[in-house]
Design a protein around this motif. Structure first.
Motif, PDB file in Angstrom:
ATOM      1  N   UNK A 112      54.586  41.096  41.003  1.00 24.61           N
ATOM      2  CA  UNK A 112      53.371  41.256  40.196  1.00 24.61           C
ATOM      3  C   UNK A 112      52.237  41.738  41.089  1.00 24.61           C
ATOM      4  N   UNK A 113      51.496  42.729  40.602  1.00 25.51           N
ATOM      5  CA  UNK A 113      50.289  43.202  41.277  1.00 25.51           C
ATOM      6  C   UNK A 113      49.111  42.962  40.348  1.00 25.51           C
ATOM      7  N   UNK A 114      48.059  42.315  40.877  1.00 21.82           N
ATOM      8  CA  UNK A 114      46.848  42.032  40.106  1.00 21.82           C
ATOM      9  C   UNK A 114      45.691  42.774  40.751  1.00 21.82           C
ATOM     10  N   UNK A 115      44.996  43.568  39.948  1.00 20.50           N
ATOM     11  CA  UNK A 115      43.800  44.261  40.405  1.00 20.50           C
ATOM     12  C   UNK A 115      42.596  43.512  39.855  1.00 20.50           C
ATOM     13  N   UNK A 116      41.735  43.026  40.734  1.00 22.51           N
ATOM     14  CA  UNK A 116      40.552  42.268  40.324  1.00 22.51           C
ATOM     15  C   UNK A 116      39.339  43.186  40.460  1.00 22.51           C
ATOM     16  N   UNK A 117      38.651  43.393  39.324  1.00 18.71           N
ATOM     17  CA  UNK A 117      37.536  44.334  39.314  1.00 18.71           C
ATOM     18  C   UNK A 117      36.515  43.950  38.248  1.00 18.71           C
ATOM     19  N   UNK A 118      35.517  44.796  38.081  1.00 19.60           N
ATOM     20  CA  UNK A 118      34.416  44.495  37.171  1.00 19.60           C
ATOM     21  C   UNK A 118      34.674  44.879  35.720  1.00 19.60           C
ATOM     22  N   UNK A 119      35.839  45.402  35.415  1.00 22.88           N
ATOM     23  CA  UNK A 119      36.126  45.805  34.036  1.00 22.88           C
ATOM     24  C   UNK A 119      36.012  44.605  33.102  1.00 22.88           C
ATOM     25  N   UNK A 146      37.213  36.313  23.636  1.00 27.51           N
ATOM     26  CA  UNK A 146      37.159  37.062  24.891  1.00 27.51           C
ATOM     27  C   UNK A 146      36.843  36.102  26.027  1.00 27.51           C
ATOM     28  N   UNK A 147      37.664  36.119  27.067  1.00 25.69           N
ATOM     29  CA  UNK A 147      37.360  35.326  28.249  1.00 25.69           C
ATOM     30  C   UNK A 147      36.147  35.958  28.918  1.00 25.69           C
ATOM     31  N   UNK A 148      35.095  35.152  29.067  1.00 31.93           N
ATOM     32  CA  UNK A 148      33.839  35.667  29.608  1.00 31.93           C
ATOM     33  C   UNK A 148      33.506  35.091  30.975  1.00 31.93           C
ATOM     34  N   UNK A 149      34.241  34.061  31.391  1.00 32.37           N
ATOM     35  CA  UNK A 149      33.983  33.472  32.710  1.00 32.37           C
ATOM     36  C   UNK A 149      35.264  32.863  33.257  1.00 32.37           C
TER      37      UNK A 149
END
Length: 187
Positions: A112-119, A146-149
Motif C-alpha cells: 500500500x502507498x499512501x500520499x498525504x497532501x492538502x487535497x 466528510x472527514x474534516x479533521x
C-alpha cells in the motif's frame, strides 16, 4: 410510562462491522435491519471509546427595550461524529482517512502507498451499526459525511496506530444530517 431496563442500550459493534463507508449517493437504509447496498465497505475495528455524536445549535437572543428576551433565533446547526479507526494498515480505512485517490494497492504484492497532501477529502455515505443483545440494534445513517479533521497520529511501540477523525454530517435533500433507526427486539 414506567421505567424499564429494556430501554437502556449499551452499544456494541455488530460482528459484520460497526463503520461502513460507500460512495456519496449510494442508496441508504430505511431501517435498522435493511440489507445494505453492496457498495458499503466495512472499515474494521473502531477504538474502545466508540462514537461521539455532537449536535450543536448556536442561538442568538433578541431582547426588547427593557431587557426582556422576546425571541431566540437559531443561527447554526452542526452535526459531527468522532471516532478512531484502529486498522491502520487496512486500505479501506486509509482511503477513508486520506482519500481514495491518495491510496494505491499493488495488485501483485498487496503493498500500500499512501500520499498525504492538502487535497480535500471526499464526501461519502456512512453507516454505523451497533447492537445490544438485550434490547435490539441501532443503525446510524449519514447520507453525506466528510472527514474534516484527523488528530495527531502517534507511532510508538507501546500502543496501536490509530486514526481519530471528526466527520461533518451535511444535510441531505430532506434537510436531515443523520438518521437513526432503532430496532427493539426485547419485550
Amino acid at each position: 410510562m414506567a421505567s424499564t431496563v429494556n430501554n437502556v442500550y449499551a452499544a456494541m459493534p455488530k460482528a459484520t462491522g460497526a463503520v461502513l463507508r460507500a460512495p456519496l449517493a449510494t442508496a441508504g437504509p430505511t431501517s435498522a435491519t435493511d440489507a445494505l447496498d453492496a457498495a458499503f465497505v466495512d472499515c474494521g475495528y473502531i477504538g474502545e471509546e466508540g462514537f461521539t455524536e455532537s449536535n450543536t445549535r448556536e442561538t442568538e437572543k433578541k431582547k426588547a427595550f427593557g431587557g426582556s428576551t422576546v425571541k431566540v433565533l437559531q443561527t447554526d446547526y452542526t452535526a459531527t461524529l468522532k471516532f478512531a479507526f484502529l486498522e491502520s494498515t487496512n486500505a479501506d480505512v486509509l482511503k477513508a482517512v486520506f482519500g481514495d485517490d491518495n491510496v494505491t494497492v499493488d495488485g501483485t504484492t498487496g503493498a500500500i502507498t499512501v500520499e498525504k497532501n492538502k487535497k480535500a477529502l471526499p464526501h461519502n455515505s456512512w453507516v454505523i451499526d451497533t447492537v445490544d443483545d438485550a434490547v435490539g440494534s441501532i443503525r446510524t445513517y449519514i447520507p453525506d459525511g466528510q472527514i474534516t479533521a484527523v488528530e495527531d497520529i502517534v507511532k510508538v511501540h507501546t500502543d496501536a496506530i490509530m486514526y481519530t477523525v471528526t466527520m461533518e454530517c451535511f444535510e441531505d435533500a430532506s434537510g436531515n444530517n443523520i438518521y437513526e433507526f432503532i430496532n427493539k427486539t426485547a419485550a
